[in-house]
Scaffold this motif. Structure first.
Motif, PDB file in Angstrom:
ATOM      1  N   LEU A   1       4.038   0.806   6.777  1.00  0.00           N
ATOM      2  CA  LEU A   1       5.297   1.499   7.037  1.00  0.00           C
ATOM      3  C   LEU A   1       6.405   0.940   6.143  1.00  0.00           C
ATOM      4  N   GLN A   2       6.478  -0.380   6.035  1.00  0.00           N
ATOM      5  CA  GLN A   2       7.514  -0.989   5.205  1.00  0.00           C
ATOM      6  C   GLN A   2       7.371  -0.568   3.739  1.00  0.00           C
ATOM      7  N   THR A   3       6.155  -0.561   3.235  1.00  0.00           N
ATOM      8  CA  THR A   3       5.911  -0.135   1.857  1.00  0.00           C
ATOM      9  C   THR A   3       6.306   1.330   1.678  1.00  0.00           C
ATOM     10  N   PHE A   4       5.925   2.158   2.634  1.00  0.00           N
ATOM     11  CA  PHE A   4       6.268   3.580   2.589  1.00  0.00           C
ATOM     12  C   PHE A   4       7.782   3.773   2.600  1.00  0.00           C
ATOM     13  N   LEU A   5       8.480   3.029   3.470  1.00  0.00           N
ATOM     14  CA  LEU A   5       9.935   3.147   3.555  1.00  0.00           C
ATOM     15  C   LEU A   5      10.597   2.735   2.243  1.00  0.00           C
TER      16      LEU A   5
END
Length: 115
Positions: free
Chosen positions: A20-24
Motif C-alpha cells: 500500500l505504501q509503495t502504491f501510494l
C-alpha cells in the motif's frame, strides 16, 4: 486499477502495508507530475491569452483540452487511491477481528460474537 490488488498476499499485514505504501508513493508521484504539467500549461495559456495574437489564442483550445484531460486523470488516480486505501483498511480490520497482530504490532482483543 485492479480491484484485487492485495489478493494473494496472505494474512501478513506488513506485506499489505508495504504494498500500500509503495502504491501510494507511486500514485502521489503521478499526481504531482500531472499537477506540475498543469502549472506549465496554465502559464502558457495565460501568456497566449495576454499576447492577444490570434494564433496563440487558437492554440489555447488544445492546451485547455490537455489541461482538462489532466484534471480527469487526477480524479481517476484519487478514486483509485481511495478504493485501495479502503480495501486495505477493510482487510486490516478483518485481520484484527481474528486476534492477529496489527501493523502497529499490538494484538487485537476483539472477539467475534454471534449475531
Amino acid at each position: 486499477m485492479e480491484g484485487n490488488m492485495f489478493s494473494g498476499l496472505g494474512n501478513d499485514p506488513h506485506i499489505d502495508n508495504k504494498v500500500l505504501q509503495t502504491f501510494l508513493q507511486k500514485s502521489f508521484g503521478q499526481v504531482q507530475s500531472i499537477l506540475d504539467q498543469n502549472r506549465l500549461l496554465i502559464n502558457q495559456i495565460n501568456q497566449n491569452h495576454e499576447s492577444r495574437l490570434p494564433d496563440n489564442i487558437s492554440r489555447n483550445v488544445g492546451l485547455i483540452r490537455e489541461l482538462n484531460n489532466n484534471i480527469k486523470r487526477i480524479v481517476e488516480l484519487y478514486a483509485d487511491l481511495s478504493k485501495s486505501v479502503t480495501k486495505s483498511i477493510e482487510a486490516s480490520s478483518e485481520g484484527d477481528s481474528s486476534g492477529a497482530l496489527r501493523s502497529d504490532a499490538k494484538a487485537s482483543l476483539k472477539r467475534n460474537r454471534p449475531i
